[in-house]
Design an enzyme around this catalytic site. Structure first.
Site, short mmCIF file in Angstrom:
data_model
loop_
_atom_site.label_atom_id
_atom_site.label_comp_id
_atom_site.label_asym_id
_atom_site.label_seq_id
_atom_site.Cartn_x
_atom_site.Cartn_y
_atom_site.Cartn_z
N SER A 70 0.85 -1.19 0.00
CA SER A 70 0.00 0.00 0.00
C SER A 70 0.88 1.23 0.00
O SER A 70 2.01 1.20 0.52
CB SER A 70 -0.89 0.03 1.24
N TYR A 87 -2.13 -1.00 10.16
CA TYR A 87 -2.06 -1.24 8.72
C TYR A 87 -0.78 -0.64 8.14
O TYR A 87 -0.06 -1.29 7.38
CB TYR A 87 -3.29 -0.61 8.05
N LYS A 142 2.12 -3.14 6.58
CA LYS A 142 2.36 -3.04 5.14
C LYS A 142 3.80 -2.60 4.86
O LYS A 142 4.40 -3.03 3.87
CB LYS A 142 1.36 -2.07 4.50
#
Length: 263
Positions: A144, A157, A161
């Site tokens: 991401s 997150y 990531k």
């Protein structure tokens, strides 16, 4: 352009919807045989049947949770039983988070670590030997833009990531000697069902203009002023899986409509 992928075998995780389904569709369009993994069996089987019917390829649905060692083993065993191994692995399973660092418990950190990092580690350990036996392969990790440009509401997150991106680079250096190329995709705004669902929830009490909400998000974050379609991302990913990208090794590619604020 002939991508020379016909007859290859690809494993796609998070394959029943969104980016994973779009990548599976694009691979099938190139004549690739598919192993599709996701947790929701009914939706996954429907997607597999549709892809097989439209593209004339075999599409095996394996309902499993790749965030667990048992789920990875189930996927690996099914792939070996059906095809003897895989030539392409697209690690796509993942989801956003919503917390603060001060409030998030250990259990939530661990759950995202298992989903975003350990799933990729376990799948690499399982599939690299079969790729080596088949003469090489390609592994793509869907990370991401948040791996390098974090959003404040999802620190777990962001962190996991970023770890996935570093794992991808490290794995690339280790397995290129076996003619296995590993790269990372860092998408920006991609119009997946999750985005639509969230937008509808956020606008339910203010008139329901979810499309207008998403347009505001795009206007704020992406100079291109729109979301990407999953198919736009899929086209780039399928190219990276092919021999046409033979010198792409250990790289991270931002497909973000200009969202990244640095060079």
């Amino acid at each position: 352009m002939d991508l020379k992928l016909r007859g290859k075998v690809a494993v796609v995780t998070g394959a029943s919807v969104g980016i994973g389904l779009a990548v599976a569709d694009a691979l099938a369009g190139e004549g690739v045989q598919l192993v599709l993994a996701a947790r929701q069996q009914e939706r996954l089987e429907a997607a597999a049947a549709d892809l097989a019917a439209r593209h004339g390829v075999r599409a095996l649905a394996v309902a499993c949770d790749v965030a667990s060692a048992a789920g990875v083993a189930q996927l690996v065993d099914a792939t070996k039983d059906a095809f003897g191994g895989a030539d392409i692995l697209f690690n796509n399973a993942g989801t956003g988070s919503n917390e603060t660092i001060m409030d998030a418990p250990d259990e939530k950190w661990q759950a995202y670590w298992e989903l975003h990092v350990m799933a990729a580690v376990r799948l690499a350990r399982a599939f690299v030997p079969t790729m080596r036996e088949r003469g090489g392969g390609a592994i793509l990790h869907n990370a991401s833009i948040c791996a390098v440009q974090p959003l404040g509401y999802e620190p777990i997150y962001n962190v996991t990531k970023a770890a996935l991106m570093m794992f991808s680079k490290t794995l690339a250096n280790e397995v290129i000697k076996d003619n296995i190329r590993v790269n990372t995709i860092n998408p920006g705004l991609v119009l997946t069902p999750d985005w639509v669902k969230t937008a509808k929830q956020l606008t339910a009490d203010t008139g329901g203009d979810w499309e207008g909400h998403l347009q505001q998000v795009a206007n704020e974050h992406a100079p291109i002023r729109r979301f990407a379609t999953p198919a736009e991302l899929a086209d780039f990913i399928v190219f990276l899986c092919s021999e046409r990208a033979s010198y792409s090794v250990g790289s991270t590619y931002f497909v973000d409509g200009g969202m990244l604020k640095t060079v």
